[in-house]
Design an enzyme around this catalytic site. Structure first.
Site, mmCIF file in Angstrom:
data_model
loop_
_atom_site.group_PDB
_atom_site.id
_atom_site.type_symbol
_atom_site.label_atom_id
_atom_site.label_comp_id
_atom_site.label_asym_id
_atom_site.label_seq_id
_atom_site.Cartn_x
_atom_site.Cartn_y
_atom_site.Cartn_z
ATOM 1 C CB SER A 1 -0.926 0.015 1.218
ATOM 2 O OG SER A 1 -1.878 -1.021 1.140
ATOM 3 C CD GLU B 1 -1.402 -4.465 -2.535
ATOM 4 O OE1 GLU B 1 -1.083 -5.166 -3.518
ATOM 5 O OE2 GLU B 1 -1.295 -4.854 -1.364
ATOM 6 N N GLY C 1 -5.289 -1.020 3.397
ATOM 7 C CA GLY C 1 -6.360 -1.985 3.183
ATOM 8 C C GLY C 1 -7.135 -2.257 4.455
#
Length: 168
Positions: free
Chosen positions: A39, A135, A79
């Site tokens: 991320s 992502e 996330g």
């Protein structure tokens, strides 16, 4: 992969995406980007794209990044929305008076509770490895914001190429 991304993007809340775009309205605002692991790599790519638009952008943790202050903004890609480093950064930014924006697949998570603007990235089942769908989708969403902003800038593509290749 392409179909999974397309399906996910079709589930993005249009109003929430509009709030994400609106968060970038001020071209003079300093932005800080952050995320952990993959991320974080997406956040770095997003930061670079905004820099190519001529925005003042920093990635949290880089040695040249200044301290975040009132009037600045922090974008965090996470996330889980629970990563301790990311939630810690969000709390610090809020305490300093900065705006916090997050892209997460946990809209009820800790990070979303801190953020001023949350874009829920509704990841469901995926055939891809790990969090790849999250992502990839975050990068496409950030690219969409950049594209919208670039369309408001005369000669944006030419300026981007200059900012991208000016050390040659």
């Amino acid at each position: 992969m392409g179909q999974e991304i397309t399906d996910l993007l079709g589930r993005i809340d249009v109003d929430a995406f509009a709030r994400l775009v609106q968060a970038f309205d001020d071209p003079d605002q300093r932005w800080f980007f952050s995320g952990q692991g993959r991320s974080g790599l997406v956040a770095q790519m997003g930061a670079m794209r905004f820099m190519h638009l001529g925005r003042t952008v920093h990635f949290v943790g880089e040695v040249s990044a200044p301290s975040i202050r009132r009037g600045d903004a922090l974008l965090i890609v996470s996330g889980s929305g629970e990563t301790p480093v990311s939630t810690g950064f969000a709390r610090i930014a809020k305490a300093e008076g900065a705006k916090v924006v997050t892209l997460t697949h946990e809209p009820a998570g800790t990070l979303a509770g801190i953020a001023d603007v949350t874009l829920h990235v509704p990841v469901g089942e995926s055939k891809q490895f790990g969090g790849s769908l999250f992502e990839q989708s975050c990068l496409v969403l950030l690219d969409s914001v950049v594209l919208g902003l670039a369309q408001q800038i005369p000669d944006a593509h030419k300026l981007m190429l200059f900012r991208h290749t000016n050390l040659q």
